[in-house]
Design a protein around this motif. Structure first.
Motif, mmCIF file in Angstrom:
data_model
loop_
_atom_site.group_PDB
_atom_site.id
_atom_site.type_symbol
_atom_site.label_atom_id
_atom_site.label_comp_id
_atom_site.label_asym_id
_atom_site.label_seq_id
_atom_site.Cartn_x
_atom_site.Cartn_y
_atom_site.Cartn_z
ATOM 1 N N LEU A 176 0.794 -1.322 0.001
ATOM 2 C CA LEU A 176 -0.108 -0.012 -0.101
ATOM 3 C C LEU A 176 0.866 1.426 -0.244
ATOM 4 C CD1 LEU A 176 -2.861 -1.082 2.512
ATOM 5 C CD2 LEU A 176 -2.758 -1.299 0.230
ATOM 6 N N ASN A 177 2.146 1.366 -0.108
ATOM 7 C CA ASN A 177 3.021 2.538 0.290
ATOM 8 C C ASN A 177 2.773 3.396 -0.939
ATOM 9 O OD1 ASN A 177 5.628 2.314 -1.389
ATOM 10 N ND2 ASN A 177 5.369 0.358 -0.349
ATOM 11 N N ARG A 178 2.274 3.064 -2.149
ATOM 12 C CA ARG A 178 2.138 3.628 -3.305
ATOM 13 C C ARG A 178 0.625 4.277 -3.491
ATOM 14 N NH1 ARG A 178 4.622 1.876 -8.532
ATOM 15 N NH2 ARG A 178 3.913 4.040 -9.348
ATOM 16 N N ILE A 179 -0.010 4.264 -2.457
ATOM 17 C CA ILE A 179 -1.453 4.966 -2.594
ATOM 18 C C ILE A 179 -1.392 6.461 -2.489
ATOM 19 C CG2 ILE A 179 -3.262 5.397 -0.884
ATOM 20 C CD1 ILE A 179 -3.912 2.543 -0.532
ATOM 21 N N ARG A 180 -2.203 6.833 -3.332
ATOM 22 C CA ARG A 180 -2.295 8.295 -3.561
ATOM 23 C C ARG A 180 -3.694 8.917 -3.256
ATOM 24 N NH1 ARG A 180 2.092 7.142 -3.203
ATOM 25 N NH2 ARG A 180 3.736 7.944 -4.367
ATOM 26 N N PHE A 181 -3.747 10.027 -2.596
ATOM 27 C CA PHE A 181 -5.232 10.671 -2.392
ATOM 28 C C PHE A 181 -5.655 11.842 -3.262
ATOM 29 C CE2 PHE A 181 -3.207 8.775 1.262
ATOM 30 C CZ PHE A 181 -4.308 8.171 1.764
ATOM 31 N N GLU A 182 -6.659 11.474 -4.151
ATOM 32 C CA GLU A 182 -7.065 12.437 -5.187
ATOM 33 C C GLU A 182 -8.587 12.174 -5.581
ATOM 34 O OE1 GLU A 182 -5.154 10.919 -9.272
ATOM 35 O OE2 GLU A 182 -3.769 11.321 -7.618
ATOM 36 N N LYS A 183 -9.143 13.053 -6.226
ATOM 37 C CA LYS A 183 -10.516 12.835 -6.776
ATOM 38 C C LYS A 183 -10.040 11.858 -8.151
ATOM 39 C CE LYS A 183 -14.564 15.287 -8.818
ATOM 40 N NZ LYS A 183 -15.159 16.217 -9.255
ATOM 41 N N VAL A 184 -10.815 10.709 -8.234
ATOM 42 C CA VAL A 184 -10.761 9.856 -9.101
ATOM 43 C C VAL A 184 -11.931 10.094 -10.154
ATOM 44 C CG1 VAL A 184 -10.120 7.461 -9.794
ATOM 45 C CG2 VAL A 184 -9.442 8.480 -7.614
ATOM 46 N N GLY A 185 -11.749 10.488 -11.378
ATOM 47 C CA GLY A 185 -12.847 10.314 -12.182
ATOM 48 C C GLY A 185 -13.041 9.245 -13.092
ATOM 49 N N MET A 186 -13.674 9.126 -14.093
ATOM 50 C CA MET A 186 -13.994 7.813 -14.990
ATOM 51 C C MET A 186 -12.892 7.476 -15.553
ATOM 52 S SD MET A 186 -16.536 7.143 -18.131
ATOM 53 C CE MET A 186 -15.209 7.474 -19.245
ATOM 54 N N GLU A 187 -12.040 8.475 -16.221
ATOM 55 C CA GLU A 187 -10.923 7.904 -17.093
ATOM 56 C C GLU A 187 -9.801 7.360 -16.494
ATOM 57 O OE1 GLU A 187 -8.986 7.974 -21.009
ATOM 58 O OE2 GLU A 187 -10.952 8.557 -20.445
ATOM 59 N N GLU A 188 -9.626 8.255 -15.182
ATOM 60 C CA GLU A 188 -8.361 7.564 -14.525
ATOM 61 C C GLU A 188 -8.882 6.397 -13.479
ATOM 62 O OE1 GLU A 188 -4.941 9.108 -11.223
ATOM 63 O OE2 GLU A 188 -6.808 10.165 -11.734
ATOM 64 N N GLY A 189 -9.918 6.339 -13.133
ATOM 65 C CA GLY A 189 -10.629 5.323 -12.465
ATOM 66 C C GLY A 189 -10.647 3.834 -13.089
ATOM 67 N N CYS A 190 -11.029 4.027 -14.527
ATOM 68 C CA CYS A 190 -10.808 2.889 -15.384
ATOM 69 C C CYS A 190 -9.530 2.342 -15.784
ATOM 70 C CB CYS A 190 -11.998 3.135 -16.591
ATOM 71 S SG CYS A 190 -13.537 3.444 -16.373
#
Length: 237
Positions: A176-190
């Motif tokens: 998990l150390n490469r987890i990031r926190f940001e708003k995740v839209g459709m394009e990036e999420g897919c």
């Protein structure tokens, strides 16, 4: 002085966390050997996985000493966060961070060993009777992460664990150390599924479920899935 932390819910492992620098190289069972080392231990009757981090780049060792939480600490905190939002991850036990003057030394993250017997890459070796349920559960887990503004930047086949318990699929996320926190839209999420190969039918199951849970257009999601996966999808047959 080292920086130590033990999960308040597992005080029986506090001494084990403290002793990790002294015992790690000579005890335990090696699971993975590289720049970072993964080992299995047994303490107080429980199987524990310990990851030892060693960053050879001097600049990074200074950054992790003063400006950014070390990988072992982030791994603990992110596992705790995932559990808080209802996403599966092995229970974090604690961490031990060693320092060498102005630089970080070796650090250790410990968690209980997962009960899940498979990873996503096991689709390459075998089939599962409840394959659809597994894919739906993975899509559900991913959607929950993204809805909470959490994105795993190493969302690969080996970092998604699963198993079936009492006819219900359980999914756990690791490394998990490469987890990031940001708003995740459709394009990036897919696109976050791009390291999880599968047949067009398997990708359709995951993309449709992901789109449904996040309120996206299913055809638009499936198009991104197909574009990012290309032609070589061999894990799920």
């Amino acid at each position: 002085m080292p920086k130590l932390f033990c999960n308040p819910s597992t005080p029986q492992h506090a001494e084990f966390i403290k002793q990790l620098p002294a015992i790690f190289d000579t005890e335990g069972e090696v699971i993975y050997q590289g720049r970072n080392v993964l080992k299995r231990f047994v303490n107080e009757g429980q199987r524990i996985i310990v990851k030892s981090y060693c960053d050879a780049v001097w600049f990074n060792r200074i950054v992790y000493r003063f400006f950014r939480a070390p990988k072992a600490q982030r791994s603990y905190e992110y596992a705790d966060l995932l559990l808080d939002i209802g996403v599966g991850s092995p229970l974090p036990i604690g961490y031990n961070i060693q320092y060498q003057g102005y630089m970080i030394g070796r650090s250790y993250f410990a968690c209980l060993e997962s009960e899940c017997p498979y990873t996503y890459r096991d689709f390459r070796q075998r089939s599962f009777d409840n394959e659809k349920d597994i894919l739906l559960a993975i899509a559900d887990t991913t959607a929950k992460l993204h809805e909470h503004g959490v994105i795993h930047k190493d969302y690969s086949a080996g970092n998604i664990l699963f198993g079936t318990f009492d006819s219900k699929v359980k999914v756990e996320i690791v490394d998990l150390n490469r987890i990031r926190f940001e708003k995740v839209g459709m394009e990036e999420g897919c696109r976050n599924f791009d390291r999880l190969p599968g047949t067009p039918e398997a990708l359709r199951i995951m993309s449709d479920e992901y789109a449904r849970l996040r309120g996206f257009d299913s055809e638009a999601c499936y198009k991104v899935f197909i574009e990012t996966h290309g032609a070589d999808n061999k894990y799920i047959r």
